[in-house]
Write an enzyme that holds these catalytic residues in place. Sequence first.
Site, PDB file in Angstrom:
ATOM      1  N   TRP A  54       0.740  -1.367  -0.024  1.00 20.97           N
ATOM      2  CA  TRP A  54       0.075   0.025  -0.048  1.00 20.97           C
ATOM      3  C   TRP A  54       0.868   1.255  -0.137  1.00 20.97           C
ATOM      4  O   TRP A  54       1.964   1.323   0.698  1.00 20.97           O
ATOM      5  CB  TRP A  54      -0.974   0.010   1.339  1.00 20.97           C
ATOM      6  CG  TRP A  54      -1.883   1.264   1.517  1.00 20.97           C
ATOM      7  CD1 TRP A  54      -3.215   1.429   0.600  1.00 20.97           C
ATOM      8  CD2 TRP A  54      -1.680   2.650   1.977  1.00 20.97           C
ATOM      9  NE1 TRP A  54      -3.527   2.672   1.213  1.00 20.97           N
ATOM     10  CE2 TRP A  54      -2.559   3.108   1.946  1.00 20.97           C
ATOM     11  CE3 TRP A  54      -0.451   2.876   2.802  1.00 20.97           C
ATOM     12  CZ2 TRP A  54      -2.642   4.506   2.459  1.00 20.97           C
ATOM     13  CZ3 TRP A  54      -0.328   4.166   3.032  1.00 20.97           C
ATOM     14  CH2 TRP A  54      -1.665   5.126   3.030  1.00 20.97           C
ATOM     15  N   LEU A 103       5.755   4.913  10.717  1.00 17.38           N
ATOM     16  CA  LEU A 103       5.301   3.815  11.192  1.00 17.38           C
ATOM     17  C   LEU A 103       6.134   2.558  10.762  1.00 17.38           C
ATOM     18  O   LEU A 103       6.644   1.894  11.597  1.00 17.38           O
ATOM     19  CB  LEU A 103       3.917   3.484  11.146  1.00 17.38           C
ATOM     20  CG  LEU A 103       3.345   2.126  11.788  1.00 17.38           C
ATOM     21  CD1 LEU A 103       3.539   2.257  13.388  1.00 17.38           C
ATOM     22  CD2 LEU A 103       1.714   1.995  11.652  1.00 17.38           C
ATOM     23  N   ASP A 158       8.772  -4.916  13.632  1.00 14.19           N
ATOM     24  CA  ASP A 158       7.602  -4.641  12.753  1.00 14.19           C
ATOM     25  C   ASP A 158       6.525  -4.056  13.695  1.00 14.19           C
ATOM     26  O   ASP A 158       5.808  -4.524  14.445  1.00 14.19           O
ATOM     27  CB  ASP A 158       7.035  -5.628  11.876  1.00 14.19           C
ATOM     28  CG  ASP A 158       6.436  -5.151  10.623  1.00 14.19           C
ATOM     29  OD1 ASP A 158       5.611  -4.166  10.785  1.00 14.19           O
ATOM     30  OD2 ASP A 158       6.218  -5.875   9.617  1.00 14.19           O
ATOM     31  N   PHE A 217       2.793   6.505   7.467  1.00 17.08           N
ATOM     32  CA  PHE A 217       2.924   5.168   7.250  1.00 17.08           C
ATOM     33  C   PHE A 217       4.303   4.944   7.199  1.00 17.08           C
ATOM     34  O   PHE A 217       5.140   4.159   7.593  1.00 17.08           O
ATOM     35  CB  PHE A 217       2.162   5.084   5.945  1.00 17.08           C
ATOM     36  CG  PHE A 217       2.167   3.109   5.874  1.00 17.08           C
ATOM     37  CD1 PHE A 217       1.823   2.195   6.609  1.00 17.08           C
ATOM     38  CD2 PHE A 217       3.131   2.627   4.843  1.00 17.08           C
ATOM     39  CE1 PHE A 217       1.897   0.838   6.473  1.00 17.08           C
ATOM     40  CE2 PHE A 217       3.360   1.216   4.765  1.00 17.08           C
ATOM     41  CZ  PHE A 217       2.405   0.347   5.352  1.00 17.08           C
ATOM     42  N   SER A 256       3.589  -6.500   2.480  1.00 22.11           N
ATOM     43  CA  SER A 256       2.392  -5.962   3.074  1.00 22.11           C
ATOM     44  C   SER A 256       1.166  -6.315   2.404  1.00 22.11           C
ATOM     45  O   SER A 256       0.658  -7.264   2.429  1.00 22.11           O
ATOM     46  CB  SER A 256       2.903  -4.365   3.127  1.00 22.11           C
ATOM     47  OG  SER A 256       2.164  -3.735   4.144  1.00 22.11           O
ATOM     48  N   LEU A 257       0.396  -5.115   1.948  1.00 25.43           N
ATOM     49  CA  LEU A 257      -0.787  -5.426   1.209  1.00 25.43           C
ATOM     50  C   LEU A 257      -0.636  -6.407  -0.044  1.00 25.43           C
ATOM     51  O   LEU A 257      -1.570  -7.199  -0.487  1.00 25.43           O
ATOM     52  CB  LEU A 257      -1.378  -4.072   0.693  1.00 25.43           C
ATOM     53  CG  LEU A 257      -2.453  -4.291  -0.429  1.00 25.43           C
ATOM     54  CD1 LEU A 257      -3.823  -5.039   0.248  1.00 25.43           C
ATOM     55  CD2 LEU A 257      -2.830  -2.723  -0.886  1.00 25.43           C
ATOM     56  N   HIS A 302       9.171  -2.822   9.184  1.00 24.62           N
ATOM     57  CA  HIS A 302       8.381  -3.392   8.072  1.00 24.62           C
ATOM     58  C   HIS A 302       9.007  -3.503   6.534  1.00 24.62           C
ATOM     59  O   HIS A 302       8.213  -3.999   5.655  1.00 24.62           O
ATOM     60  CB  HIS A 302       7.205  -2.402   8.003  1.00 24.62           C
ATOM     61  CG  HIS A 302       6.109  -2.824   7.467  1.00 24.62           C
ATOM     62  ND1 HIS A 302       5.367  -4.104   7.430  1.00 24.62           N
ATOM     63  CD2 HIS A 302       5.118  -2.266   6.344  1.00 24.62           C
ATOM     64  CE1 HIS A 302       4.262  -4.434   6.857  1.00 24.62           C
ATOM     65  NE2 HIS A 302       4.395  -3.279   6.079  1.00 24.62           N
TER      66      HIS A 302
END
Length: 253
Positions: A23, A146, A207, A143, A83-84, A234
């Site tokens: 994403w 994060l 993560d 994001f 991820s996505l 991540h």
Amino acid sequence: MTEPLSTRVFGDRGPRVALLHGWGWDGRLIAPLAEALGRRVRVIQPDLPGYGLNADRDCMDFEDCVDQLMATVPDADVVVGWSLGGLLALRWASLVPLRKLALIGATPCFMQASDWPHGMSAERFDAFADAVDDAPMKARTRFAALSAMGDTDARQVRAAMAGLVEQPPLPSRQVLDQGLHWLHDVDLRAAVHDVSARVLCLHGVEDRVVDVAACNWMSSAAGAHCVKVPGAAHLPWLQGGVKDLCEWVGADD
């Protein structure tokens, strides 16, 4: 007939590997991973509809996006998703037989539930959703922060993501919003049992987006081989996870 998505190709020999980004960022973010894999296998990297090379494409829903990806690389031996992209890859592997499936910083269910403590809290998710509605670029920057949190080289992670925040073509607010809806609504825990492929989970121990415990769950539910990268958040391929992934994907077994 579904028209194939535009792709980048790395390598010219070995198994055909479809590599899916996540994403907010197109395939340029995972270019170091694609280049490393391309030294061992043939990598086909489609940008998701609405992103990068396929900024002019769209999809009706999650399943339509999966269909477009499968039509683009119909002869994939291996699918790798971050991820996505990992959520999309998992659905792909539940629909057709693959030799291998690799999930990077991914989970079959991104949101917390009463029976799933390994996801993102509703409060944290809502903060992203609200930011997308108000200021899409601010949401992507949030994001990135994060994604870097907890990483022993957080500056490198932030730099990798920030360098592409304003690089056109940019995903639209509608595309970002659609992806968030998928992350919020799609739960593939039951679909894991339909996966016949050998599974690898590559996960950063630090993560903050996807709890590393999701990797442990995949090990129990799907017999996944878990590779946990110390000090990584991540984007674990920036902290040494590339070697493990490349060796696993390129192995003949």
